[in-house]
Design a protein around this motif. Structure first.
Motif, mmCIF file in Angstrom:
data_model
loop_
_atom_site.group_PDB
_atom_site.id
_atom_site.type_symbol
_atom_site.label_atom_id
_atom_site.label_comp_id
_atom_site.label_asym_id
_atom_site.label_seq_id
_atom_site.Cartn_x
_atom_site.Cartn_y
_atom_site.Cartn_z
ATOM 1 N N GLN A 77 0.826 -1.206 0.000
ATOM 2 C CA GLN A 77 0.000 0.000 0.000
ATOM 3 C C GLN A 77 0.860 1.256 0.000
ATOM 4 O O GLN A 77 0.551 2.220 -0.705
ATOM 5 C CB GLN A 77 -0.940 0.008 1.212
ATOM 6 C CG GLN A 77 -2.048 -1.008 1.134
ATOM 7 C CD GLN A 77 -2.824 -1.140 2.430
ATOM 8 O OE1 GLN A 77 -2.363 -0.756 3.507
ATOM 9 N NE2 GLN A 77 -4.017 -1.709 2.348
ATOM 10 N N SER A 78 1.946 1.241 0.755
ATOM 11 C CA SER A 78 2.810 2.422 0.797
ATOM 12 C C SER A 78 3.507 2.619 -0.542
ATOM 13 O O SER A 78 3.672 3.763 -0.994
ATOM 14 C CB SER A 78 3.818 2.334 1.940
ATOM 15 O OG SER A 78 4.788 1.348 1.703
ATOM 16 N N ARG A 79 3.899 1.541 -1.214
ATOM 17 C CA ARG A 79 4.525 1.672 -2.538
ATOM 18 C C ARG A 79 3.550 2.271 -3.540
ATOM 19 O O ARG A 79 3.931 3.100 -4.357
ATOM 20 C CB ARG A 79 5.039 0.320 -3.025
ATOM 21 C CG ARG A 79 6.018 -0.285 -2.055
ATOM 22 C CD ARG A 79 7.305 -0.750 -2.477
ATOM 23 N NE ARG A 79 7.623 -0.803 -3.863
ATOM 24 C CZ ARG A 79 8.778 -0.365 -4.325
ATOM 25 N NH1 ARG A 79 9.640 0.171 -3.520
ATOM 26 N NH2 ARG A 79 9.063 -0.486 -5.596
ATOM 27 N N THR A 80 2.291 1.875 -3.469
ATOM 28 C CA THR A 80 1.265 2.435 -4.350
ATOM 29 C C THR A 80 1.074 3.924 -4.061
ATOM 30 O O THR A 80 0.993 4.739 -4.984
ATOM 31 C CB THR A 80 -0.063 1.675 -4.177
ATOM 32 O OG1 THR A 80 0.153 0.300 -4.488
ATOM 33 C CG2 THR A 80 -1.152 2.242 -5.065
ATOM 34 N N ALA A 81 1.030 4.274 -2.786
ATOM 35 C CA ALA A 81 0.854 5.677 -2.401
ATOM 36 C C ALA A 81 2.060 6.513 -2.831
ATOM 37 O O ALA A 81 1.904 7.642 -3.323
ATOM 38 C CB ALA A 81 0.639 5.791 -0.894
ATOM 39 N N ILE A 82 3.249 5.988 -2.663
ATOM 40 C CA ILE A 82 4.468 6.701 -3.079
ATOM 41 C C ILE A 82 4.436 6.959 -4.583
ATOM 42 O O ILE A 82 4.752 8.058 -5.045
ATOM 43 C CB ILE A 82 5.731 5.916 -2.670
ATOM 44 C CG1 ILE A 82 5.922 5.969 -1.154
ATOM 45 C CG2 ILE A 82 6.972 6.453 -3.385
ATOM 46 C CD1 ILE A 82 6.952 4.988 -0.629
ATOM 47 N N ALA A 83 4.036 5.967 -5.346
ATOM 48 C CA ALA A 83 3.958 6.127 -6.805
ATOM 49 C C ALA A 83 2.943 7.207 -7.177
ATOM 50 O O ALA A 83 3.187 8.015 -8.080
ATOM 51 C CB ALA A 83 3.610 4.800 -7.470
ATOM 52 N N ALA A 84 1.811 7.240 -6.486
ATOM 53 C CA ALA A 84 0.779 8.251 -6.760
ATOM 54 C C ALA A 84 1.274 9.649 -6.406
ATOM 55 O O ALA A 84 1.045 10.608 -7.150
ATOM 56 C CB ALA A 84 -0.498 7.923 -5.992
ATOM 57 N N ILE A 85 1.952 9.781 -5.292
ATOM 58 C CA ILE A 85 2.503 11.076 -4.884
ATOM 59 C C ILE A 85 3.554 11.537 -5.888
ATOM 60 O O ILE A 85 3.583 12.708 -6.293
ATOM 61 C CB ILE A 85 3.093 10.997 -3.460
ATOM 62 C CG1 ILE A 85 1.983 10.774 -2.444
ATOM 63 C CG2 ILE A 85 3.891 12.249 -3.124
ATOM 64 C CD1 ILE A 85 2.474 10.343 -1.058
ATOM 65 N N ASN A 86 4.405 10.634 -6.296
ATOM 66 C CA ASN A 86 5.444 10.946 -7.273
ATOM 67 C C ASN A 86 4.826 11.391 -8.601
ATOM 68 O O ASN A 86 5.282 12.358 -9.218
ATOM 69 C CB ASN A 86 6.360 9.745 -7.468
ATOM 70 C CG ASN A 86 7.674 10.109 -8.075
ATOM 71 O OD1 ASN A 86 8.258 11.140 -7.757
ATOM 72 N ND2 ASN A 86 8.156 9.260 -8.964
ATOM 73 N N ALA A 87 3.781 10.709 -9.033
ATOM 74 C CA ALA A 87 3.101 11.073 -10.281
ATOM 75 C C ALA A 87 2.457 12.453 -10.169
ATOM 76 O O ALA A 87 2.491 13.240 -11.122
ATOM 77 C CB ALA A 87 2.049 10.020 -10.631
ATOM 78 N N ALA A 88 1.897 12.756 -9.012
ATOM 79 C CA ALA A 88 1.293 14.078 -8.800
ATOM 80 C C ALA A 88 2.359 15.172 -8.856
ATOM 81 O O ALA A 88 2.140 16.242 -9.433
ATOM 82 C CB ALA A 88 0.550 14.113 -7.469
#
Length: 123
Positions: A77-88
């Motif tokens: 879940q944290s890896r998914t969130a990190i990827a979303a933050i990075n994309a933003a």
């Protein structure tokens, strides 16, 4: 998790050090080295059933730990969130560039976000 092989690899990566030496050896040989139960049994001078029992106990122990701690689930879940933050942050930087204006504060914030997500992604 995605599939059985991936699940077994994740369990071993996270919890393999908590197994007995024998469980760790047999599990590694079976899942990572792709040896058959018969090959492992022959190498260690025990029955196929004996090898299978050790591997099943190792799987059960690691699954039980994951069921109680949910560390792998939280990691994913944290890896998914990190990827979303990075994309933003990428989108913010692109938006700043496309509008042909410079906002040093927004640029610095986006770059700080990218630096920190990169650090988290390495862990």
């Amino acid at each position: 998790m995605k599939n059985q092989a991936y699940r077994m690899a994740m369990l071993f990566d996270f919890y393999g050090d908590l197994l007995t030496e024998r469980q760790r050896e047999f599990y590694d040989l079976y899942y990572n080295e792709d040896l058959s139960l018969a090959e492992i049994a022959e190498n260690y001078g025990i029955s196929r059933q004996g090898v299978r029992d050790v591997i099943v106990r190792a799987e059960a122990a690691m699954t039980e730990i994951e069921d109680k701690t949910h560390i792998i689930r939280r990691f994913q879940q944290s890896r998914t969130a990190i990827a979303a933050i990075n994309a933003a942050a990428d989108q913010l930087l692109l938006s700043i560039d496309q509008r042909s204006y410079s906002d040093a504060t927004l640029d610095e914030i986006a770059r700080t976000i990218k630096e920190n997500t990169a650090k988290l992604d390495q862990e």
